[in-house]
Design an enzyme around this catalytic site. Structure first.
Site, PDB file in Angstrom:
ATOM      1  N   CYS A  38       4.805 -60.579  -4.168  1.00 15.62           N
ATOM      2  CA  CYS A  38       5.348 -60.994  -2.997  1.00 15.62           C
ATOM      3  C   CYS A  38       4.342 -61.237  -1.723  1.00 15.62           C
ATOM      4  CB  CYS A  38       6.634 -60.203  -2.368  1.00 15.62           C
ATOM      5  SG  CYS A  38       7.808 -59.626  -3.489  1.00 15.62           S
ATOM      6  N   ASP A 417      27.859 -52.779 -11.913  1.00 22.35           N
ATOM      7  CA  ASP A 417      27.360 -54.083 -11.633  1.00 22.35           C
ATOM      8  C   ASP A 417      25.887 -54.069 -11.763  1.00 22.35           C
ATOM      9  OD1 ASP A 417      27.966 -56.793 -10.073  1.00 22.35           O
ATOM     10  OD2 ASP A 417      26.186 -55.800  -9.181  1.00 22.35           O
TER      11      ASP A 417
END
Length: 467
Positions: A38, A417
Site C-alpha cells: 500500500c 462471513d
C-alpha cells in the site's frame, strides 16, 4: 526527508498510522499477513506494526511477491520528488526509465545513456530502490496497462503493445502477477458510470451521481433517485399514484437507515479499543436495508456461494423474464422486481443454477407467496429467522443477512462471513465464528452496525460509490 526512508521503521510506522499522503512515493508498506502493498495514505485500518515491512519502490514490493492494494492503488502513486531535485546516477536513471528508455533500448541502452556499465547501474538501483532497471520498467508497464484497461475501450492486444510489452503472453502474465487479476477481470472491476456493485440491471442504476431504482407500491409503482450530499440525501420521487407518497418516503428512509441513532450506536462500539479506530475514522455508519423485504430475501438466495456479478446476472434474468415493465424517460430503469406470486410460478427447469439452490429458491418463493414466511417490517425477528433456518439450503449466513437487511434487526451478526473474519483477523479480533461471537457480545444490541464497520475495511467495489 531523504532517500532510504524505508529503512527508518519507526518513522514509516508513524506515517502509515497517520495516513500522511505527503509520504506517498517516498516508501511503500507491504503487509505480511495479506500479501499486499500500500501507499502510506491507504484509507484502510493500518496493520499492526509487526505485520508491516517497508520498501523504497513499487517494483521492489512486486519483486518480493506482494500485490498492489486495490483500495489505495499504490502502483499509481507518484514518484519520489527526489528524482526531480537530484542529479546523481539513481535519479537520472529513474527519469530515463520513466521516459521509456528501457522499453525502447533495453538496460544496455540505459547504461549507455548514463555513461556507466550495465552492472554498475543495476547494482546502484538495487542498493537504493530494491529493484533493478528491468523490474522498475516492468512496474511502470504494468501501471500503464492498468490505466488503459480501466479507462479505455482499447482491445487488450493494443493495450499490451501501447504499454510496452513485447507479447500478449508477457502482458497477461505480468498483469496477473502484479494485480492477482487477469486483464479482463481488471476491466470488469473498473468503476462504471451508472452501475453500482450489486445493482440489478433494469431495477437499479447509478446515474448522474444518484442511486435510482423502481419501487413496487400499494397503489402503483414509482421511481426514486437518491443523491448523497454532504449534509443530506436528496430524494426525488416519480409516482404513478400520489397516494403512495407517504409509503415511498418511508421505504426510502428505511433503505438508508435514516432513523438510526448513530451517536448511541457509536458510543457503545467505540468502547471496544479494537473497533474504536474504525468508528473514529468514519462515524455514523448505517445498515443498508431494503425497499422490498421479499425481494431482498430472494436476492440473498441468488447470491449464495457465487460472486456479486453472478448474483446480479441471475437477478437480471428473472427481472427481464418475470418483472413488470415500467417506463423511465430519464434513464435505464425498465422493470419492477418480480412479485413473489410471479416467481412462485416460474418453471424451476428454466433457472440456470445448481439443483440444490434451485430447490432453495423455489421453496423460499412458495413460502413468501403463501405468507408462511414474512420478512416484512411487522415480523418477529427471532421467529422469522427460525422459519428461514428451517427451509432447505438456508444456513446462518443467509438467515442473518436477511435478518439484518430485510427484517431490520440491529443486532444481526454474521460471524461466518469471510469478509468479517478477514477483517477481524487483521484487527486482532478472534477470527473463528464461536470466538468472534463471544467477543461481539459486548457490541449488543448493535452488532449489525459493527458488521458495517468491519466490512468497510475491505476493498470490495460495494464499498465505493461509482464514478
Amino acid at each position: 526527508m531523504q532517500t532510504g526512508m524505508h529503512t527508518d521503521t519507526e518513522r514509516c510506522v508513524r506515517a502509515v498510522q497517520s495516513k500522511d499522503a505527503r509520504f506517498d512515493g517516498w516508501f511503500f508498506t507491504a503487509v505480511l499477513t495479506t500479501g499486499i502493498y500500500c501507499r502510506p495514505s491507504c484509507p484502510v485500518v493500518p496493520p499492526k506494526p509487526g505485520n508491516m515491512t517497508f520498501y523504497p519502490s513499487a517494483a521492489a514490493c512486486q519483486q518480493a511477491g506482494f500485490r498492489a492494494c486495490k483500495r489505495c492503488r499504490p502502483d499509481t502513486s507518484p514518484g519520489s520528488p527526489e528524482w526531480n531535485r537530484r542529479a546523481d546516477l539513481t535519479a537520472r536513471a529513474m527519469r530515463l526509465i520513466a521516459d521509456g528508455v528501457v522499453d525502447r533500448e533495453g538496460v544496455p541502452g540505459l547504461a549507455s545513456r548514463l555513461g556507466y556499465s550495465t552492472r554498475q547501474v543495476e547494482r546502484q538501483l538495487l542498493a537504493e530502490l530494491g529493484a533493478g532497471p528491468l523490474a522498475l520498467a516492468r512496474a511502470q508497464r504494468a501501471q500503464t496497462a492498468r490505466l488503459l484497461i480501466e479507462t479505455t475501450p482499447l482491445p487488450m492486444a493494443d493495450i499490451a503493445f501501447a504499454a510496452g510489452f513485447s507479447s500478449i503472453r508477457t502482458f497477461n502474465d505480468t498483469v496477473r502477477e502484479v494485480y492477482a487479476l487477469s486483464p479482463s477481470e481488471l476491466r470488469t472491476r473498473a468503476p462504471r458510470n451508472r452501475r453500482a456493485a450489486t445493482a440489478v440491471p433494469g431495477v437499479e442504476e447509478w446515474r448522474d451521481g444518484a442511486y435510482r431504482r423502481t419501487l413496487r407500491l400499494p397503489y402503483g409503482h414509482g421511481i426514486v433517485a437518491l443523491t448523497p450530499n454532504p449534509d443530506h440525501i436528496a430524494c426525488r420521487l416519480t409516482l404513478s399514484d400520489l397516494r403512495d407518497l407517504t409509503v415511498a418516503i418511508s421505504r426510502c428512509r428505511r433503505l438508508l437507515d435514516l432513523d438510526a441513532d448513530p451517536t448511541a450506536i457509536d458510543d457503545q462500539l467505540r468502547a471496544d479499543p479494537l473497533l474504536a479506530p474504525l468508528v473514529d475514522k468514519a462515524p455514523g455508519r448505517r445498515v443498508p436495508r431494503t425497499v422490498d423485504e421479499a425481494e431482498f430475501a430472494v436476492r440473498a438466495v441468488l447470491g449464495q456461494q457465487v460472486s456479486t456479478a453472478a448474483a446480479r446476472t441471475h437477478a437480471a434474468r428473472l427481472v427481464t423474464a418475470h418483472g413488470d415493465p415500467v417506463d423511465d424517460p430519464e434513464g435505464g430503469l425498465t422493470h419492477l422486481f418480480p412479485s413473489t406470486e410471479a416467481l412462485a410460478a416460474v418453471d424451476p427447469e428454466t433457472l440456470a443454477m445448481p439443483r440444490t439452490r434451485r430447490t432453495t429458491f423455489t421453496t423460499l418463493v412458495a413460502h413468501l407467496a403463501d405468507g408462511s414466511v414474512n420478512p416484512g417490517v411487522e415480523s418477529d425477528w427471532a421467529e422469522t429467522r427460525a422459519r428461514l433456518l428451517a427451509l432447505p439450503g438456508f444456513g446462518p449466513w443467509t438467515a442473518d443477512v436477511i435478518a439484518m437487511r430485510a427484517l431490520g434487526d440491529p443486532d444481526a451478526f454474521l460471524p461466518t462471513d469471510l469478509g468479517i473474519r478477514r477483517a477481524a483477523a487483521e484487527l486482532g479480533l478472534p477470527s473463528t465464528p464461536a470466538a468472534l461471537t463471544a467477543r461481539a457480545a459486548a457490541w449488543r444490541p448493535w452488532r449489525a452496525y459493527a458488521v458495517q464497520y468491519l466490512w468497510a475495511t475491505d476493498d470490495h467495489p460495494i464499498n465505493f460509490l461509482p464514478v
